[in-house]
Design a protein around this motif. Structure first.
Motif, PDB file in Angstrom:
ATOM      1  N   SER A 138       4.140  39.796  41.066  1.00  0.00           N
ATOM      2  CA  SER A 138       3.080  38.812  40.810  1.00  0.00           C
ATOM      3  C   SER A 138       3.136  37.692  41.843  1.00  0.00           C
ATOM      4  O   SER A 138       2.102  37.153  42.247  1.00  0.00           O
ATOM      5  CB  SER A 138       3.199  38.240  39.394  1.00  0.00           C
ATOM      6  N   LEU A 183       1.419  38.986  44.829  1.00  0.00           N
ATOM      7  CA  LEU A 183      -0.030  38.994  44.622  1.00  0.00           C
ATOM      8  C   LEU A 183      -0.620  37.592  44.741  1.00  0.00           C
ATOM      9  O   LEU A 183      -1.758  37.423  45.185  1.00  0.00           O
ATOM     10  CB  LEU A 183      -0.352  39.580  43.242  1.00  0.00           C
ATOM     11  N   ASN A 184       0.151  36.573  44.369  1.00  0.00           N
ATOM     12  CA  ASN A 184      -0.325  35.198  44.432  1.00  0.00           C
ATOM     13  C   ASN A 184      -0.240  34.604  45.836  1.00  0.00           C
ATOM     14  O   ASN A 184      -0.522  33.425  46.020  1.00  0.00           O
ATOM     15  CB  ASN A 184       0.457  34.314  43.462  1.00  0.00           C
ATOM     16  N   SER A 205      -2.083  35.776  48.228  1.00  0.00           N
ATOM     17  CA  SER A 205      -3.368  36.093  48.851  1.00  0.00           C
ATOM     18  C   SER A 205      -3.982  34.835  49.449  1.00  0.00           C
ATOM     19  O   SER A 205      -3.949  33.765  48.838  1.00  0.00           O
ATOM     20  CB  SER A 205      -4.308  36.698  47.806  1.00  0.00           C
ATOM     21  N   ARG A 226     -10.004  33.064  44.763  1.00  0.00           N
ATOM     22  CA  ARG A 226      -8.916  33.999  44.498  1.00  0.00           C
ATOM     23  C   ARG A 226      -8.203  33.728  43.178  1.00  0.00           C
ATOM     24  O   ARG A 226      -7.347  34.512  42.768  1.00  0.00           O
ATOM     25  CB  ARG A 226      -7.905  33.961  45.649  1.00  0.00           C
ATOM     26  N   ALA A 243      -1.816  37.384  37.450  1.00  0.00           N
ATOM     27  CA  ALA A 243      -1.974  37.921  38.804  1.00  0.00           C
ATOM     28  C   ALA A 243      -2.412  39.379  38.747  1.00  0.00           C
ATOM     29  O   ALA A 243      -3.198  39.848  39.584  1.00  0.00           O
ATOM     30  CB  ALA A 243      -0.667  37.780  39.581  1.00  0.00           C
ATOM     31  N   TYR A 244      -1.923  40.110  37.753  1.00  0.00           N
ATOM     32  CA  TYR A 244      -2.324  41.507  37.590  1.00  0.00           C
ATOM     33  C   TYR A 244      -3.766  41.592  37.093  1.00  0.00           C
ATOM     34  O   TYR A 244      -4.536  42.454  37.536  1.00  0.00           O
ATOM     35  CB  TYR A 244      -1.380  42.213  36.619  1.00  0.00           C
ATOM     36  N   ARG A 271      -6.122  39.453  37.659  1.00  0.00           N
ATOM     37  CA  ARG A 271      -6.988  39.128  38.790  1.00  0.00           C
ATOM     38  C   ARG A 271      -7.103  40.300  39.761  1.00  0.00           C
ATOM     39  O   ARG A 271      -8.177  40.608  40.274  1.00  0.00           O
ATOM     40  CB  ARG A 271      -6.431  37.895  39.510  1.00  0.00           C
ATOM     41  N   THR A 272      -5.981  40.960  40.012  1.00  0.00           N
ATOM     42  CA  THR A 272      -5.988  42.088  40.934  1.00  0.00           C
ATOM     43  C   THR A 272      -6.865  43.227  40.418  1.00  0.00           C
ATOM     44  O   THR A 272      -7.557  43.898  41.196  1.00  0.00           O
ATOM     45  CB  THR A 272      -4.551  42.588  41.159  1.00  0.00           C
ATOM     46  N   SER A 329     -10.914  41.007  39.516  1.00  0.00           N
ATOM     47  CA  SER A 329     -11.594  40.033  40.365  1.00  0.00           C
ATOM     48  C   SER A 329     -11.631  40.535  41.795  1.00  0.00           C
ATOM     49  O   SER A 329     -10.585  40.876  42.356  1.00  0.00           O
ATOM     50  CB  SER A 329     -10.889  38.675  40.300  1.00  0.00           C
ATOM     51  N   LEU A 382     -11.917  40.631  45.941  1.00  0.00           N
ATOM     52  CA  LEU A 382     -11.506  39.779  47.036  1.00  0.00           C
ATOM     53  C   LEU A 382     -12.717  39.054  47.603  1.00  0.00           C
ATOM     54  O   LEU A 382     -13.856  39.508  47.436  1.00  0.00           O
ATOM     55  CB  LEU A 382     -10.829  40.613  48.126  1.00  0.00           C
TER      56      LEU A 382
END
Length: 442
Positions: free
Chosen positions: A27, A30-31, A33, A114, A174-175, A177-178, A181, A183
């Motif tokens: 996570s 992923l954060n 980004s 993001r 974070a998961y 969002r991945t 959501s 990019l």
């Protein structure tokens, strides 16, 4: 417990701890980004700040980031109810200690598009970053310029969210969002948005307007069932705080100009705004240009695939109700209550007066599956916002003191079944529930 069992339990605990640690570590990755040190490419000019002010209106930023109990603009503190608890909006003024005054443009970009906070934590999707991911770099830079130089700083600490542990743990977001959501769009978006009226409308509705946040149903995991017209569920209507939110795909009962009039002034020839859409009109769409409102209407009218409306105009039924109310003989309780309390403004025909009193024959709020919004309006009343295009405020009184639950139910049932309307009857218990919510300030 045997030593073998204890050993196995210990191994399981260690494996679970390792799995949790790995999940947390991922996570964190992923954060990462985006680039928190990214800088603007445009100069911080008065023109850019003015453009940002317009875009902030289009995004209705003030609605969520201003407390309703006399809070200062953009200083946060508004409680937003969610399935996991109450989320409080944050201070987005340029105050250096409690707001975003120390944020870089990169910090701002990551939060907006993001869903990543200044401290690297994942943001709750109460912030509509899945929609804002469509906003172009140029427009995002204008917004940053406005919030840094065009908004007055307010020293107001952020309120802690009222979310119980372990739901308050943020890193699993974070998961989310991945998965749900997108990019940020590339800069082709900015060019496409200027190519045609239709594309400009799509850009505004899908992006800063984040219309899908309310008008698109959500899945069990709380993501919208589509972020653009490619998804069949996009803008097909939903329910928000007990209010039926109408579908926007095609809007067959409204013309393009009626959509423009409604967004620009909160009223048109058949309807007047009520509920949470009133704030959207007052704070956002009424301040937008005629060209942008026309573009949004063109896009909404272009959409296909919405569910067929439940209402179909039936002239004989409508004329029958009108004739009975005109004769005023043999009226049931709901009809009598209508004649005594509603007929002066909405008339026996249920047609109302264009741009003044909304039409009831065919109104979406009257025919909605859930009658809560209609009951709310009968009990509490409503009034149109004062806008530049329509400065006058047109109030409707509430009847909570004048009618008991049974009477409101009878009136609402008549409205939902009179003229061409054919929605289900309303019960006194349903009225009682809405009355209780109003009494508790909801």
């Amino acid at each position: 417990m045997t030593s073998k069992v204890r050993s196995r339990l210990a191994v399981l605990v260690v494996l679970a701890a390792v799995a949790a640690l790995l999940a947390w570590a991922l996570s964190v990755v992923l954060n990462r980004s985006g680039d928190p040190q990214a800088q603007m490419k445009q100069a911080m000019s008065p023109q850019l700040i003015e453009k940002g002010a317009y875009l902030a209106r289009a995004g209705d930023c003030v609605a969520c980031h201003t407390s309703h109990d006399g809070g200062k603009p953009f200083a946060g503190g508004l409680g937003i109810a969610s399935p996991i608890g109450t989320i409080y909006s944050t201070n987005i003024t340029p105050d250096a200690s409690t707001g975003i005054g120390n944020w870089t443009y990169g910090d701002f970009e990551r939060a907006m598009r993001r869903g990543i906070g200044h401290d690297g934590s994942a943001l709750y999707p109460a912030m509509p970053y899945p929609s804002y991911a469509k906003v172009s770099d140029q427009d995002l830079e204008a917004l940053y310029a406005y919030f840094m130089k065009g908004v007055a700083p307010v020293a107001q600490a952020n309120k802690a969210n009222d979310i119980p542990w372990p739901l308050s743990i943020r890193w699993p977001l974070a998961y989310w969002r991945t998965l749900f959501s997108p990019l940020p769009a590339d800069e082709g978006v900015a060019e496409a948005a200027a190519q045609s009226e239709l594309q400009r409308g799509a850009y505004l509705v899908q992006g800063l307007g984040h219309c899908g946040s309310c008008h698109t149903p959500r899945a069990l995991t709380m993501q919208e069932k589509g972020l653009d017209e490619s998804a069949g569920g996009y803008l097909t209507g939903a329910e928000l705080n007990g209010w039926a939110v109408p579908a926007l795909r095609g809007m067959p009962h409204w013309s393009q100009q009626q959509i423009v009039d409604y967004l620009g002034s909160g009223r048109n020839s058949v309807a007047s705004v009520a509920g949470e859409m009133k704030d959207v009109i007052a704070n956002s769409t009424s301040h937008m240009s005629d060209a942008d409102l026309q573009a949004m209407a063109v896009y909404l009218k272009s959409l296909e695939g919405g569910k067929a409306p439940a209402y179909q105009h039936q002239p004989q039924r409508s004329e029958g109700t009108t004739a009975k109310l005109t004769a005023a003989k043999g009226l049931n309780l709901g009809e009598r209550l209508y004649v005594d309390n509603c007929g002066a403004c909405h008339f026996v025909s249920g047609e109302g007066a264009p741009e003044v009193f909304p039409r009831l024959d065919g109104a979406s709020v009257v025919n909605a599956d859930n009658p809560a919004a209609l009951i709310h309006v009968i009990l509490a009343g409503a009034q149109t916002p004062s806008t530049e295009r329509a400065p006058s405020v047109l109030p409707m009184p509430g009847f909570a003191e004048r009618m008991d639950d049974a009477e409101v139910a009878e009136l609402a049932t008549f409205l939902r079944q009179g003229w061409s309307n054919h929605a289900a009857a309303v019960t006194a218990a349903q009225v009682s529930d809405v009355r209780a919510e109003l009494q508790h300030g909801h």
